[in-house]
Motif scaffolding. Structure first.
Motif: not given
Length: 233
Positions: A189-205
């Motif tokens: 979950t910590e690993v996935v959180l890092a990925e999501i945090a980097a994607r909050t400003s980009d709605p694209n896949p």
């Protein structure tokens, strides 16, 4: 014959992202102390694919790119089942609906009757496949989990109404991404959180989908690219 609890089961996890462009938060809950898998941990909603999920009629299918990526290094024709499982688990564990108003066709499986009773048909068009991970060997339960990101704007109804949730997750709450690591989280979950945090400003896949593969030989961090195949001349 009882099911092999150590066998790897396909699973779907849903990361609901709220206020992504201003003060991003994700929906999380705590697993019970007696849970066989990750007791007491704070997690995203999710769970194993049920056999009935493969045949659940979706109002709208997954985006083509996500469906293509889900097919890579995977058993064939799992896309509908994974998308349906994500929507069902979100409903069961949080009471939130990802769907469109409509009437179901045919018999409704028992695990879907409460969802259908709300007057909705599940819709997968807002789901974005962003991560995949296989539970390491030696755990009491093993899953091949696909993580789906969905913007909270796609959820029907009140985002703070958890009255229809089961008791599988307690302390359901919107956790600010910047504060999430203060909770007792599983490593993945910590690993996935890092990925999501980097994607909050980009709605694209994402350009690639990380795949954390654990097996008896090694732990591998792979990438599922999923680029559309070029047309032959």
């Amino acid at each position: 014959m009882s099911a092999d609890k150590a066998a790897i089961r396909n699973a779907a996890t849903v990361i609901v992202l709220r206020d992504r462009f201003s003060d991003p938060a994700i929906l999380m809950g705590q697993r019970g102390a007696k849970a066989a898998f990750m007791p007491n941990k704070v997690v995203f909603p999710g769970g194993a694919v049920d056999p009935e999920d493969a045949n659940i009629p979706l109002h709208s299918s997954l985006p083509d790119l996500c469906a293509e990526r889900l097919s890579q290094q995977s058993a064939p024709d799992l896309q509908n089942a994974l998308a349906a499982a994500a929507i069902r688990e979100l409903w069961e564990e949080t009471g939130l609906i990802l769907g469109q108003r409509g009437e179901w066709q045919g018999a409704i499986p028992p695990d879907w009757q409460s969802f259908a009773a709300m007057g909705y048909v599940p819709s997968a068009e807002a789901l974005q496949f962003v991560f995949r991970a296989v539970t390491p060997p030696g755990r009491p339960r093993r899953f091949d989990a696909r993580f789906f990101l969905v913007d909270a704007d796609a959820i029907q109804g009140d985002l703070d109404d958890f009255t229809h949730a089961s008791d599988e997750l307690s302390h359901l709450q919107w956790v600010k991404i910047s504060q999430a690591r203060a909770f007792d989280l599983p490593f993945i979950t910590e690993v996935v959180l890092a990925e999501i945090a980097a994607r909050t400003s980009d709605p694209n896949p994402p350009e690639t989908v990380p795949f954390f593969l654990n097996n008896e030989e090694a732990s591998l961090f792979l990438q599922l690219r999923g680029y559309p195949m070029p047309y032959a001349d």
